[in-house]
Design a protein around this motif. Structure first.
Motif, PDB file in Angstrom:
ATOM      1  N   HIS A   1       0.823  -1.211   0.000  1.00  0.00           N
ATOM      2  CA  HIS A   1       0.000   0.000   0.000  1.00  0.00           C
ATOM      3  C   HIS A   1       0.857   1.260   0.000  1.00  0.00           C
ATOM      4  CE1 HIS A   1      -3.577   2.300   0.368  1.00  0.00           C
ATOM      5  NE2 HIS A   1      -3.425   2.636   1.634  1.00  0.00           N
ATOM      6  N   TYR A   2       1.908   1.281   0.808  1.00  0.00           N
ATOM      7  CA  TYR A   2       2.768   2.466   0.824  1.00  0.00           C
ATOM      8  C   TYR A   2       3.527   2.601  -0.499  1.00  0.00           C
ATOM      9  CZ  TYR A   2       1.656   2.962   5.758  1.00  0.00           C
ATOM     10  OH  TYR A   2       0.973   3.142   6.942  1.00  0.00           O
TER      11      TYR A   2
ATOM     12  N   MET B   1      15.284   7.911  -2.709  1.00  0.00           N
ATOM     13  CA  MET B   1      13.847   8.200  -2.718  1.00  0.00           C
ATOM     14  C   MET B   1      13.477   9.181  -1.605  1.00  0.00           C
ATOM     15  SD  MET B   1      12.748   6.637  -5.299  1.00  0.00           S
ATOM     16  CE  MET B   1      14.070   6.001  -6.324  1.00  0.00           C
ATOM     17  N   LYS B   2      14.102   9.021  -0.453  1.00  0.00           N
ATOM     18  CA  LYS B   2      13.816   9.935   0.653  1.00  0.00           C
ATOM     19  C   LYS B   2      14.280  11.356   0.323  1.00  0.00           C
ATOM     20  CE  LYS B   2      14.467   8.623   4.941  1.00  0.00           C
ATOM     21  NZ  LYS B   2      15.169   8.044   6.122  1.00  0.00           N
TER      22      LYS B   2
ATOM     23  N   GLU C   1       9.754  12.776   9.987  1.00  0.00           N
ATOM     24  CA  GLU C   1       9.895  13.845   8.988  1.00  0.00           C
ATOM     25  C   GLU C   1       8.535  14.319   8.477  1.00  0.00           C
ATOM     26  OE1 GLU C   1      13.030  13.775   6.078  1.00  0.00           O
ATOM     27  OE2 GLU C   1      13.915  12.016   7.006  1.00  0.00           O
ATOM     28  N   ALA C   2       7.637  13.386   8.242  1.00  0.00           N
ATOM     29  CA  ALA C   2       6.300  13.773   7.772  1.00  0.00           C
ATOM     30  C   ALA C   2       5.560  14.544   8.856  1.00  0.00           C
ATOM     31  CB  ALA C   2       5.510  12.539   7.352  1.00  0.00           C
TER      32      ALA C   2
ATOM     33  N   TRP D   1       0.446  20.146  -1.563  1.00  0.00           N
ATOM     34  CA  TRP D   1       1.362  20.121  -0.427  1.00  0.00           C
ATOM     35  C   TRP D   1       1.111  18.872   0.432  1.00  0.00           C
ATOM     36  CZ3 TRP D   1       1.810  24.984   3.312  1.00  0.00           C
ATOM     37  CH2 TRP D   1       2.856  24.786   4.211  1.00  0.00           C
ATOM     38  N   THR D   2      -0.148  18.615   0.720  1.00  0.00           N
ATOM     39  CA  THR D   2      -0.456  17.448   1.565  1.00  0.00           C
ATOM     40  C   THR D   2      -0.136  16.140   0.839  1.00  0.00           C
ATOM     41  OG1 THR D   2      -2.776  17.607   0.824  1.00  0.00           O
ATOM     42  CG2 THR D   2      -2.209  18.593   2.954  1.00  0.00           C
ATOM     43  N   ARG D   3      -0.283  16.153  -0.462  1.00  0.00           N
ATOM     44  CA  ARG D   3       0.061  14.937  -1.223  1.00  0.00           C
ATOM     45  C   ARG D   3       1.555  14.623  -1.066  1.00  0.00           C
ATOM     46  NH1 ARG D   3      -2.642  16.358  -5.579  1.00  0.00           N
ATOM     47  NH2 ARG D   3      -4.535  15.244  -4.964  1.00  0.00           N
ATOM     48  N   MET D   4       2.360  15.655  -1.054  1.00  0.00           N
ATOM     49  CA  MET D   4       3.799  15.430  -0.885  1.00  0.00           C
ATOM     50  C   MET D   4       4.162  15.100   0.568  1.00  0.00           C
ATOM     51  SD  MET D   4       5.138  15.338  -3.804  1.00  0.00           S
ATOM     52  CE  MET D   4       3.607  14.479  -4.163  1.00  0.00           C
ATOM     53  N   ILE D   5       3.412  15.617   1.536  1.00  0.00           N
ATOM     54  CA  ILE D   5       3.614  15.210   2.936  1.00  0.00           C
ATOM     55  C   ILE D   5       3.369  13.702   3.052  1.00  0.00           C
ATOM     56  CG2 ILE D   5       2.676  15.401   5.289  1.00  0.00           C
ATOM     57  CD1 ILE D   5       2.078  18.382   4.664  1.00  0.00           C
ATOM     58  N   GLU D   6       2.332  13.238   2.410  1.00  0.00           N
ATOM     59  CA  GLU D   6       2.033  11.803   2.440  1.00  0.00           C
ATOM     60  C   GLU D   6       3.078  10.982   1.682  1.00  0.00           C
ATOM     61  OE1 GLU D   6      -2.787  11.561   3.072  1.00  0.00           O
ATOM     62  OE2 GLU D   6      -1.971  11.110   1.093  1.00  0.00           O
ATOM     63  N   THR D   7       3.647  11.562   0.652  1.00  0.00           N
ATOM     64  CA  THR D   7       4.703  10.853  -0.087  1.00  0.00           C
ATOM     65  C   THR D   7       5.909  10.624   0.817  1.00  0.00           C
ATOM     66  OG1 THR D   7       3.951  11.880  -2.132  1.00  0.00           O
ATOM     67  CG2 THR D   7       6.162  10.943  -2.154  1.00  0.00           C
ATOM     68  N   LEU D   8       6.249  11.659   1.581  1.00  0.00           N
ATOM     69  CA  LEU D   8       7.359  11.529   2.525  1.00  0.00           C
ATOM     70  C   LEU D   8       7.015  10.504   3.613  1.00  0.00           C
ATOM     71  CD1 LEU D   8      10.146  12.476   3.475  1.00  0.00           C
ATOM     72  CD2 LEU D   8       9.046  14.427   4.601  1.00  0.00           C
ATOM     73  N   HIS D   9       5.781  10.572   4.090  1.00  0.00           N
ATOM     74  CA  HIS D   9       5.324   9.594   5.092  1.00  0.00           C
ATOM     75  C   HIS D   9       5.421   8.174   4.525  1.00  0.00           C
ATOM     76  CE1 HIS D   9       2.954   7.594   8.129  1.00  0.00           C
ATOM     77  NE2 HIS D   9       1.938   7.383   7.321  1.00  0.00           N
ATOM     78  N   ALA D  10       5.017   8.010   3.290  1.00  0.00           N
ATOM     79  CA  ALA D  10       5.027   6.675   2.679  1.00  0.00           C
ATOM     80  C   ALA D  10       6.442   6.118   2.606  1.00  0.00           C
ATOM     81  CB  ALA D  10       4.392   6.727   1.288  1.00  0.00           C
ATOM     82  N   VAL D  11       7.402   6.934   2.212  1.00  0.00           N
ATOM     83  CA  VAL D  11       8.766   6.414   2.080  1.00  0.00           C
ATOM     84  C   VAL D  11       9.379   6.156   3.454  1.00  0.00           C
ATOM     85  CG1 VAL D  11      10.067   8.593   1.911  1.00  0.00           C
ATOM     86  CG2 VAL D  11      10.871   6.572   0.690  1.00  0.00           C
ATOM     87  N   GLU D  12       8.967   6.935   4.439  1.00  0.00           N
ATOM     88  CA  GLU D  12       9.431   6.639   5.809  1.00  0.00           C
ATOM     89  C   GLU D  12       8.861   5.293   6.281  1.00  0.00           C
ATOM     90  OE1 GLU D  12      10.131  10.290   8.622  1.00  0.00           O
ATOM     91  OE2 GLU D  12       8.220  10.588   7.590  1.00  0.00           O
TER      92      GLU D  12
END
Lengths: 479, 169
Positions: free
Chosen positions: A102-103, A197-198, A312-313, A337-348
């Motif tokens: 999912h991530y 990726m991070k 980080e997210a 902006w929130t989509r990219m916050i979630e992208t960072l969260h996903a890679v974490e």
């Protein structure tokens, strides 16, 4: 002397996703925008198509709904079918494999949208010629960004391939578990590129953040409006994209409902049918069909959660919330902006999972008490996704109801288009500028407008201006 | 329906790498022609030929395209002549509304511009007729056209490999 003439501006993409769609902007007698509607001709036929099929086919069969986020449908159906076999308490290996899948999906989907669909708008401006405002043009001025988009998307797709078994029609998630673990070789392959990726995800958050902050005044007036927000959240209020209870909040952050058991969603959410669209309109029951519409997706999720459980997210979430003094942010363009916050969260989260030895476990499937009715809910990239099924004693699906995120965001997209149209349309001509701005407003929601059938030779976008008598006043084609 | 076999010198050394990428939605009847051809071709196990399939073309396909010398995109077509049409592809931009799918020309363009790779590329468009509703399986017409396209692509790939060998000796 006034006349009764009403003109309609119709923007009609011919591609089919959850059906195909068009935008109708209704003008009043003075030639000003009265209201706007985004018609998405969703193919409700799919819910009929799967009736009579055995329940264990669902996690694979539903992927044919959508070429954009088949993994989300795969996992939502699998979560639902877990309960049919009494296997909802997954083994650690099964749950973590699904979460990794999912991530990976979230990472690749958000990256694709930001770098290849949204970035041309943000980098070149909404008014730029569409011939110059696309992913190929990005290569001329910002070649590294486009390359990052390709490689981030590829990385997410590799995660999907390794967890789901293959890129399309993956079979990884099965009722009660998963059919494979992650080998050490696969894990190590994914770890090689993780740091890169991070780095790219961090940089993307900054681009989106800087754009929104630098253009805040414009963004406040660009198709923005107050709305309720809904998502699932973890028991402690953390953002959880895979599992949790339903939470809805008002535009100023008051709780409408919280930690709602997924199986009882129908006590809180209802769906209305309107004569001008095949698509259903979900609404919060306690508020009613008129005002009970809500937003889903990255903006709603960041607004609704109490915190994000990756450092980080969480840091960038706090920065985001500070813009509105901790209250929900209702700016349509803030979706980026929130989509990219979630992208960072996903890679974490991907990093966390890749270092978890449970992914190499062998205990993959559990079963328990058989049930006949089930609901599976997941946060898909575009928002909350509901799968509701009834299965008979012969293991056949006899009822299916799906609420996809684009459906929930239908009314918000109408509002966004209406706001933009009121600002940029007057007169009898569909200007390129109007079309550009309507596109940008809709695109902020990343609606699923392009799967199902895409055979060569079809036209992705047609714009017609029609008067009350049906005469064509103006037409535009794109693509 | 065929195309001249190009004899341009390849840019990379080593064995020629070919990618056949079939795309479409197998759950929408004849829209599944591309993945179906990919499936059948993969069973043949042709040496030097990588076969892949997808619902629709996407950004990451540019990376796969960039890793090959010859690329054949295979898709269903609503209007080409029966049974199929093979045509060269050149890179081109593609402004789109909100769609997430890309055209072969755009994928090729991304490979050229972002990844600095310039493979030869073709579209093999197979004529279908039934794109409505949900359901697996091909119409009779699409099935006939698929068989013809399979025969053609197999011969094309053999000849392409042969011409490459001659060029390198």
């Amino acid at each position: 002397m006034s006349t009764t003439t009403t003109r309609k501006v119709v923007i009609e993409p011919v591609t089919r996703v959850e059906g195909h769609g068009k935008v109708t902007i209704l003008l009043d007698e003075a030639g000003q925008v009265e209201r706007a509607r985004l018609h998405i001709v969703e193919f409700r036929g799919f819910e009929r198509f799967i009736q009579g099929r055995p329940f264990w086919e669902m996690p694979v069969a539903v992927q044919r709904l959508c070429g954009i986020c088949p993994v989300s449908h795969h996992l939502a159906a699998a979560k639902a079918m877990d309960r049919i076999v009494g296997g909802e308490n997954l083994t650690p290996t099964a749950e973590k494999m699904r979460r990794l899948m999912h991530y990976g999906q979230m990472f690749q989907s958000h990256s694709l949208h930001f770098f290849h669909l949204a970035s041309p708008d943000l980098l070149f401006g909404f008014g730029a010629d569409p011939e110059l405002r696309n992913v190929i043009a990005v290569a001329g001025k910002f070649p590294e960004l486009g390359k990052q988009g390709i490689m981030m998307r590829k990385y997410g797709q590799e995660i999907i391939r390794m967890t789901a078994g293959k890129k399309i029609h993956g079979t990884g998630a099965i009722p009660g578990g998963i059919n494979k673990n992650l080998t050490i070789a696969e894990r190590d392959e994914l770890l090689v590129e993780l740091d890169q990726m991070k780095i790219w995800a961090r940089a993307a958050v900054k681009i989106a953040r800087d754009y929104t902050v630098d253009n805040l005044e414009m963004a406040l007036g660009f198709g923005s409006f107050e709305s309720s927000h809904m998502s699932i959240v973890r028991a402690d209020g953390a953002m959880d994209l895979y599992d949790g209870g339903l939470r809805a909040i008002t535009a100023d952050g008051k709780t409408i409902f919280d930690h709602v058991d997924n199986q009882r969603y129908a006590d809180y959410i209802a769906e209305e049918v309107k004569p001008w669209s095949y698509m259903k309109f979900p609404f919060i029951k306690s508020i009613g069909p008129e005002n009970g519409w809500y937003r889903v997706g990255p903006l709603a999720r960041v607004n609704a959660c109490d915190f994000i459980d990756t450092p980080e997210a969480e840091a960038v979430r706090q920065e985001f919330m500070a813009v509105t003094d901790g209250k929900p942010n209702n700016v349509t363009l803030a979706y980026h902006w929130t989509r990219m916050i979630e992208t960072l969260h996903a890679v974490e989260k991907i990093e966390e999972l890749l270092h978890d030895p449970d992914l190499q476990g062998d205990d993959l499937v559990v079963k328990g008490e058989r049930r006949n009715e089930t609901v599976g809910i997941i946060e898909a990239p575009r928002g909350t996704l509901f799968h509701h099924y009834v299965v008979d004693d012969n293991d056949q699906v006899v009822m299916a109801n799906l609420i996809v995120s684009t459906t929930s965001n239908n009314e918000p997209m109408n509002r966004a288009v209406e706001g933009v149209a009121k600002k940029y349309l007057s007169g009898r001509e569909i200007t390129e500028g109007l079309l550009n701005h309507v596109e940008v407003a809709i695109r902020a929601y990343d609606p699923c407008l392009s799967c199902a059938t895409h055979a060569l030779g079809q036209m992705p976008l047609v714009v017609d201006l029609v008067d009350a008598s049906g005469a064509l006043l103006d037409t535009r084609k794109r693509g | 329906m065929g195309v001249p076999i190009p004899t341009a010198p390849r840019l990379r050394s080593g064995p020629m790498r070919v990618l056949v990428l079939g795309y479409g939605n197998p759950g929408r009847r004849d829209d599944g022609l591309g993945p179906r051809l990919a499936e059948e071709l993969s069973h043949m196990g042709l040496p030097g030929v990588d076969v892949d399939s997808a619902y629709q073309l996407q950004a990451e396909d540019a990376a796969a395209v960039a890793d090959h010398d010859v690329v054949v995109f295979v898709d269903a077509d609503v209007s080409c002549p029966d049974p199929f049409e093979m045509r060269p592809v050149l890179p081109a931009g593609e402004p789109r509304f909100s769609t997430h799918s890309l055209a072969p020309e755009t994928v090729l363009s991304m490979a050229w511009k972002y990844l600095e790779a310039k493979p030869e590329a073709y579209v093999l468009a197979i004529r279908g007729e039934d794109f409505d509703g949900f359901g697996e399986g091909l119409s009779d017409r699409a099935q006939r056209n698929l068989s013809a396209a399979l025969g053609f692509i197999e011969k094309f790939l053999e000849e392409r490999a042969s011409s490459c060998e001659k060029a390198s000796t």
